[in-house]
Design a protein around this motif. Sequence first.
Motif, short mmCIF file in Angstrom:
data_model
loop_
_atom_site.label_atom_id
_atom_site.label_comp_id
_atom_site.label_asym_id
_atom_site.label_seq_id
_atom_site.Cartn_x
_atom_site.Cartn_y
_atom_site.Cartn_z
N PRO A 12 0.88 -1.33 -0.09
CA PRO A 12 0.00 0.03 0.03
C PRO A 12 0.79 1.16 -0.19
CG PRO A 12 -0.63 -1.56 1.66
CD PRO A 12 0.55 -2.17 1.06
N SER A 13 0.38 2.34 -0.73
CA SER A 13 1.14 3.56 -0.55
C SER A 13 1.49 4.22 0.55
CB SER A 13 0.47 4.55 -1.47
OG SER A 13 0.18 4.11 -3.02
N ASP A 14 0.39 4.04 1.57
CA ASP A 14 0.84 4.63 2.83
C ASP A 14 1.72 3.79 3.48
OD1 ASP A 14 -0.97 2.57 2.93
OD2 ASP A 14 -2.01 3.37 4.84
N ALA A 15 2.00 2.68 3.33
CA ALA A 15 3.01 2.01 3.92
C ALA A 15 4.31 2.25 3.25
CB ALA A 15 2.89 0.31 3.73
N LEU A 16 4.27 2.48 2.03
CA LEU A 16 5.54 2.75 1.53
C LEU A 16 6.26 4.25 1.85
CD1 LEU A 16 4.76 1.73 -2.26
CD2 LEU A 16 6.79 0.96 -0.79
N GLY A 17 5.02 4.99 2.07
CA GLY A 17 5.38 6.46 2.60
C GLY A 17 6.09 6.55 3.93
N ARG A 18 5.92 5.28 4.59
CA ARG A 18 6.13 5.34 6.04
C ARG A 18 7.49 4.59 6.16
NH1 ARG A 18 0.76 4.45 7.32
NH2 ARG A 18 1.21 2.25 7.57
N LEU A 19 8.13 4.00 5.09
CA LEU A 19 9.42 3.48 5.12
C LEU A 19 10.40 4.45 5.99
CD1 LEU A 19 9.85 1.65 1.79
CD2 LEU A 19 9.19 0.70 3.95
N PRO A 20 11.28 3.71 6.70
CA PRO A 20 12.31 4.65 7.49
C PRO A 20 13.05 5.26 6.36
CG PRO A 20 12.95 2.42 7.65
CD PRO A 20 11.55 2.63 6.79
N PRO A 21 13.65 6.48 6.58
CA PRO A 21 14.66 7.30 5.65
C PRO A 21 15.94 6.36 5.54
CG PRO A 21 14.27 8.51 7.87
CD PRO A 21 13.50 7.25 7.72
N PHE A 22 16.59 6.84 4.33
CA PHE A 22 17.74 6.02 4.18
C PHE A 22 19.03 6.76 5.00
CE2 PHE A 22 21.74 4.73 1.94
CZ PHE A 22 21.26 3.46 1.32
N ASP A 23 19.81 5.63 5.69
CA ASP A 23 20.65 6.18 6.69
C ASP A 23 21.74 7.01 6.05
OD1 ASP A 23 22.45 6.42 8.71
OD2 ASP A 23 22.94 4.13 8.91
N ARG A 24 21.93 8.25 6.46
CA ARG A 24 22.86 9.14 5.61
C ARG A 24 24.30 8.61 5.86
NH1 ARG A 24 21.83 13.95 4.75
NH2 ARG A 24 20.18 14.23 6.40
N ALA A 25 24.61 7.84 7.02
CA ALA A 25 26.13 7.33 7.44
C ALA A 25 26.40 6.29 6.36
CB ALA A 25 25.80 6.49 8.87
N ARG A 26 25.45 5.66 5.58
CA ARG A 26 25.79 4.74 4.63
C ARG A 26 26.31 5.41 3.32
NH1 ARG A 26 20.68 1.03 4.16
NH2 ARG A 26 21.99 -0.39 2.71
N LEU A 27 26.25 6.73 3.17
CA LEU A 27 26.37 7.48 2.00
C LEU A 27 27.84 8.33 2.28
CD1 LEU A 27 22.85 8.85 0.97
CD2 LEU A 27 24.15 6.72 0.14
N GLY A 28 28.00 8.40 3.48
CA GLY A 28 29.09 9.42 3.72
C GLY A 28 30.49 8.71 3.75
N GLY A 29 30.78 7.52 3.47
CA GLY A 29 32.15 6.78 3.52
C GLY A 29 32.28 6.72 2.12
N ASP A 30 33.30 5.51 1.84
CA ASP A 30 33.58 5.38 0.37
C ASP A 30 32.57 5.31 -0.58
OD1 ASP A 30 35.06 4.45 -1.95
OD2 ASP A 30 34.53 2.25 -1.52
N PRO A 31 32.82 6.25 -1.80
CA PRO A 31 31.60 6.76 -2.79
C PRO A 31 31.31 5.49 -3.33
CG PRO A 31 33.27 8.30 -2.78
CD PRO A 31 33.79 7.27 -1.73
N VAL A 32 32.15 4.34 -3.75
CA VAL A 32 31.82 3.19 -4.67
C VAL A 32 30.93 2.11 -3.69
CG1 VAL A 32 32.72 1.25 -5.66
CG2 VAL A 32 33.80 3.46 -5.97
N GLU A 33 31.26 2.12 -2.30
CA GLU A 33 30.42 1.52 -1.59
C GLU A 33 28.97 2.18 -1.26
OE1 GLU A 33 32.24 0.38 2.42
OE2 GLU A 33 34.04 -0.22 1.54
N ALA A 34 29.07 3.35 -1.10
CA ALA A 34 27.77 4.00 -1.21
C ALA A 34 26.91 3.80 -2.36
CB ALA A 34 27.79 5.50 -1.18
N ALA A 35 27.41 3.71 -3.56
CA ALA A 35 26.62 3.49 -4.72
C ALA A 35 26.04 2.13 -4.46
CB ALA A 35 27.47 3.48 -6.00
#
Length: 244
Positions: A12-35
């Motif tokens: 359901p769309s409302d369930a998708l809308g409530r998914l947890p935000p993506f963890d910023r820490a997973r994007l802040g390290g090695d860019p290739v791993e972030a990808a």
Amino acid sequence: MRGVNEGDRTPPSDALGRLPPFDRARLGGDPVEAAQSLVGAVLLREATSPGSELRAGRIVEVEAYVGTEDRASHARFGPTDRNRIMWSGPGAAYVYLVYGMYDCLNVVVGAPGVPAAVLVRAVEPMAGIETMRTARLAHAARSRRAWSPDRLRAEASRLAGLDPPRLASGPGAVAAAFSIDRSATGLDLCAPDAPLRLADAGHEPPEVVATDRIGIGYAAEPWKSKPWRFLDPTSRAVSGRRRR
DNA sequence: GCAAAGATTTGCT
DNA sequence: GCAAATCTTTGCC
């Protein structure tokens, strides 16, 4: 206009809308791993007007662009008015226009001061499919100025019959389907209340295959051959070749 | 100031 | 497999 969830099997769309935000820490390290970590994440777009739906899809294809040394990256000329956001730190959106008509969505990754970004090349739609078709047509009408009313009607017909996995297959198509343009540059895609944001799918990451990047024939080696394109080989939404 | 090319998509040969 | 559509950014004079 179809009712919410009428006749489809996606969450359901409302369930998708409530998914947890993506963890910023997973994007802040090695860019290739972030990808790699972004393959399997969910891209979300809140409804933009009455009558439009929440749009959501699973990211299935990305590319990493890493540092000023990467001869394929927009950062190769140093900071400019266009690419300055690439130095800003993880989670910001960087949207640029290519070939005069296609916007392309990137997620800024890596530490602040290190210019890196991940191009979102393909998304497998999960919700808001009719809104995506409408948005694709609106983009065509806006950017193909030479098209006659007849040609536009033909495009509407083509989009109406297009399989959902093809609606956001390719970077230009992702931006068009999600109504993303350069004005989104600077949005924080990790903010829980952002109108356009990344979410955690909440299950195991998919199988990920690495290949060289698409459309960068202008770059010198070794950059041209870096295996920095990542895709989920099981998804029908992947654009172009699935192997080297 | 001007020319060239581009992290694309689509249709036609 | 090739070319068109479209316009911003960058490089060079």
